[in-house]
Design a protein around this motif. Structure first.
Motif, PDB file in Angstrom:
ATOM      1  N   GLU A  32       3.242   5.836  -3.098  1.00 55.27           N
ATOM      2  CA  GLU A  32       4.451   6.460  -3.668  1.00 55.27           C
ATOM      3  C   GLU A  32       4.313   6.568  -5.191  1.00 55.27           C
ATOM      4  N   ALA A  33       3.816   5.495  -5.805  1.00 57.47           N
ATOM      5  CA  ALA A  33       3.628   5.488  -7.263  1.00 57.47           C
ATOM      6  C   ALA A  33       2.590   6.519  -7.694  1.00 57.47           C
ATOM      7  N   ILE A  34       1.529   6.666  -6.888  1.00 52.51           N
ATOM      8  CA  ILE A  34       0.498   7.688  -7.175  1.00 52.51           C
ATOM      9  C   ILE A  34       1.133   9.081  -7.120  1.00 52.51           C
ATOM     10  N   ALA A  35       1.959   9.330  -6.101  1.00 46.30           N
ATOM     11  CA  ALA A  35       2.615  10.637  -5.940  1.00 46.30           C
ATOM     12  C   ALA A  35       3.542  10.937  -7.115  1.00 46.30           C
ATOM     13  N   VAL A  36       4.319   9.917  -7.536  1.00 48.98           N
ATOM     14  CA  VAL A  36       5.263  10.092  -8.656  1.00 48.98           C
ATOM     15  C   VAL A  36       4.504  10.407  -9.942  1.00 48.98           C
ATOM     16  N   ALA A  37       3.448   9.637 -10.214  1.00 48.57           N
ATOM     17  CA  ALA A  37       2.660   9.855 -11.437  1.00 48.57           C
ATOM     18  C   ALA A  37       1.942  11.201 -11.388  1.00 48.57           C
ATOM     19  N   SER A  38       1.412  11.563 -10.222  1.00 48.82           N
ATOM     20  CA  SER A  38       0.701  12.849 -10.076  1.00 48.82           C
ATOM     21  C   SER A  38       1.640  14.028 -10.317  1.00 48.82           C
ATOM     22  N   ALA A  39       2.883  13.880  -9.886  1.00 47.70           N
ATOM     23  CA  ALA A  39       3.874  14.946 -10.070  1.00 47.70           C
ATOM     24  C   ALA A  39       4.175  15.191 -11.548  1.00 47.70           C
ATOM     25  N   THR A  88      -6.232   6.568  -5.846  1.00 46.90           N
ATOM     26  CA  THR A  88      -6.194   7.236  -4.533  1.00 46.90           C
ATOM     27  C   THR A  88      -7.389   6.836  -3.679  1.00 46.90           C
ATOM     28  N   THR A  89      -8.570   6.831  -4.292  1.00 49.28           N
ATOM     29  CA  THR A  89      -9.792   6.444  -3.577  1.00 49.28           C
ATOM     30  C   THR A  89      -9.690   5.011  -3.071  1.00 49.28           C
ATOM     31  N   THR A  90      -9.201   4.120  -3.938  1.00 49.53           N
ATOM     32  CA  THR A  90      -9.067   2.698  -3.569  1.00 49.53           C
ATOM     33  C   THR A  90      -8.047   2.527  -2.447  1.00 49.53           C
ATOM     34  N   ALA A  91      -6.915   3.242  -2.557  1.00 55.51           N
ATOM     35  CA  ALA A  91      -5.872   3.166  -1.518  1.00 55.51           C
ATOM     36  C   ALA A  91      -6.394   3.709  -0.196  1.00 55.51           C
ATOM     37  N   ASP A  92      -7.138   4.816  -0.244  1.00 53.80           N
ATOM     38  CA  ASP A  92      -7.710   5.406   0.976  1.00 53.80           C
ATOM     39  C   ASP A  92      -8.683   4.439   1.652  1.00 53.80           C
ATOM     40  N   ALA A  93      -9.461   3.733   0.823  1.00 51.28           N
ATOM     41  CA  ALA A  93     -10.441   2.780   1.362  1.00 51.28           C
ATOM     42  C   ALA A  93      -9.745   1.561   1.967  1.00 51.28           C
ATOM     43  N   ALA A  94      -8.585   1.203   1.415  1.00 46.24           N
ATOM     44  CA  ALA A  94      -7.854   0.022   1.893  1.00 46.24           C
ATOM     45  C   ALA A  94      -7.181   0.277   3.238  1.00 46.24           C
ATOM     46  N   GLU A  95      -6.719   1.499   3.450  1.00 44.32           N
ATOM     47  CA  GLU A  95      -5.928   1.852   4.644  1.00 44.32           C
ATOM     48  C   GLU A  95      -6.553   1.389   5.966  1.00 44.32           C
ATOM     49  N   PRO A  96      -7.820   1.744   6.243  1.00 42.32           N
ATOM     50  CA  PRO A  96      -8.383   1.358   7.545  1.00 42.32           C
ATOM     51  C   PRO A  96      -8.617  -0.148   7.694  1.00 42.32           C
ATOM     52  N   VAL A 128      -8.173  -6.277   1.347  1.00 41.73           N
ATOM     53  CA  VAL A 128      -7.168  -5.213   1.204  1.00 41.73           C
ATOM     54  C   VAL A 128      -6.236  -5.530   0.047  1.00 41.73           C
ATOM     55  N   ALA A 129      -5.810  -6.788  -0.053  1.00 42.35           N
ATOM     56  CA  ALA A 129      -4.916  -7.199  -1.140  1.00 42.35           C
ATOM     57  C   ALA A 129      -5.566  -6.936  -2.498  1.00 42.35           C
ATOM     58  N   ASP A 130      -6.859  -7.225  -2.609  1.00 41.18           N
ATOM     59  CA  ASP A 130      -7.609  -6.952  -3.850  1.00 41.18           C
ATOM     60  C   ASP A 130      -7.606  -5.456  -4.163  1.00 41.18           C
ATOM     61  N   SER A 131      -7.868  -4.651  -3.132  1.00 39.55           N
ATOM     62  CA  SER A 131      -7.915  -3.194  -3.313  1.00 39.55           C
ATOM     63  C   SER A 131      -6.557  -2.656  -3.757  1.00 39.55           C
ATOM     64  N   ILE A 132      -5.495  -3.172  -3.131  1.00 36.43           N
ATOM     65  CA  ILE A 132      -4.139  -2.720  -3.484  1.00 36.43           C
ATOM     66  C   ILE A 132      -3.824  -3.085  -4.933  1.00 36.43           C
ATOM     67  N   GLN A 133      -4.205  -4.305  -5.324  1.00 39.51           N
ATOM     68  CA  GLN A 133      -3.980  -4.729  -6.717  1.00 39.51           C
ATOM     69  C   GLN A 133      -4.727  -3.815  -7.684  1.00 39.51           C
ATOM     70  N   SER A 134      -5.956  -3.483  -7.331  1.00 38.97           N
ATOM     71  CA  SER A 134      -6.781  -2.606  -8.167  1.00 38.97           C
ATOM     72  C   SER A 134      -6.130  -1.223  -8.290  1.00 38.97           C
ATOM     73  N   ALA A 135      -5.649  -0.696  -7.172  1.00 38.81           N
ATOM     74  CA  ALA A 135      -4.976   0.610  -7.179  1.00 38.81           C
ATOM     75  C   ALA A 135      -3.700   0.559  -8.016  1.00 38.81           C
ATOM     76  N   GLN A 136      -2.953  -0.549  -7.885  1.00 42.01           N
ATOM     77  CA  GLN A 136      -1.721  -0.714  -8.674  1.00 42.01           C
ATOM     78  C   GLN A 136      -2.028  -0.683 -10.170  1.00 42.01           C
ATOM     79  N   GLN A 137      -3.113  -1.370 -10.554  1.00 41.92           N
ATOM     80  CA  GLN A 137      -3.505  -1.413 -11.969  1.00 41.92           C
ATOM     81  C   GLN A 137      -3.879  -0.021 -12.479  1.00 41.92           C
ATOM     82  N   ASP A 138      -4.596   0.744 -11.638  1.00 36.51           N
ATOM     83  CA  ASP A 138      -4.973   2.118 -12.017  1.00 36.51           C
ATOM     84  C   ASP A 138      -3.733   2.996 -12.218  1.00 36.51           C
ATOM     85  N   LEU A 141       0.838  -1.205   0.000  1.00 38.03           N
ATOM     86  CA  LEU A 141       0.000   0.000   0.000  1.00 38.03           C
ATOM     87  C   LEU A 141       0.874   1.257   0.000  1.00 38.03           C
ATOM     88  N   ALA A 142       1.946   1.220   0.781  1.00 34.65           N
ATOM     89  CA  ALA A 142       2.880   2.356   0.815  1.00 34.65           C
ATOM     90  C   ALA A 142       3.511   2.562  -0.569  1.00 34.65           C
TER      91      ALA A 142
END
Length: 201
Positions: free
Chosen positions: A120-127, A166-174, A183-193, A115-116
């Motif tokens: 990080e990948a979201i931040a790099v791509a967003s930049a 970002t939405t998927t990662a935020d939902a996975a955190e708690p 959570v693993a499914d959510s992380i995979q989904s976020a990675q694909q996005d 998840l971390a």
């Protein structure tokens, strides 16, 4: 015939080995069902059902080979060859399921780190968005609309994909300390996005 004898020996060894593997997989399915639920184990259940049917066929052929009725050389060869084929098919399908669940367990175990990494990948791509937007604007001014048509909505796509990640990662955190499988499914989904967003950029 030595070749038929070797084939029979191979068939006997495989039959014992695969009989044990099917029993072990039935136990493994019980654990997987408790850990991952019905949906994730549906394919495993289907594979195990097929494996049991193939094993029954293999044992039926073995019984024919061992009974008192005489078998021709062709029958002996063909039935042993069929037993070997069935056993190898069972081994392959069960091993594939085992690898799949090993991967799922690894995803669960490494969920916080994964998840971390996604964040990080979201931040790099967003930049990259501002520079990519500026590049696209320059291309649109310099070239005809049809020349940049294939990339004209890339920024829009990337922005939407990063928002989804970002939405998927935020939902996975708690849920990290709870249902790790989800959570693993959510992380995979976020990675694909994120991967799709990076490709768009």
């Amino acid at each position: 015939d030595r070749a038929v004898g070797e084939l029979a020996k191979q068939a006997n060894i495989l039959l014992v080995r695969v009989d044990d593997a099917v029993k072990s997989s039935a136990d493994e399915l019980g654990f997987a069902l408790a850990q991952f639920g019905e949906d994730k184990t549906r394919e495993f259940q289907a594979v195990l059902t097929t494996a049991r049917a193939q094993l029954t066929e293999a044992f039926t052929l073995k019984q024919r080979l061992d009974d008192s009725a005489p078998d021709t050389a062709t029958q002996t060869h063909d039935w042993n060859a069929r037993i070997v084929h069935l056993c190898e098919s069972i081994q392959d399908s069960l091993q594939a399921q085992e690898k799949s669940f090993d991967s799922l367990r690894a995803l669960e175990k490494n969920a916080p780190a994964n998840l971390a990494a996604v964040r990080e990948a979201i931040a790099v791509a967003s930049a990259r968005l501002p520079a990519s937007t500026a590049t696209l604007d320059r291309l649109k001014k310099r070239y005809a609309a049809n020349a940049v048509a294939t990339v004209s909505d890339s920024i829009e796509q990337a922005t939407a994909q990063l928002a989804s990640a970002t939405t998927t990662a935020d939902a996975a955190e708690p849920r990290l300390s709870g249902d790790a499988g989800t959570v693993a499914d959510s992380i995979q989904s976020a990675q694909q996005d994120v991967t799709r967003a990076t490709q768009s950029l």
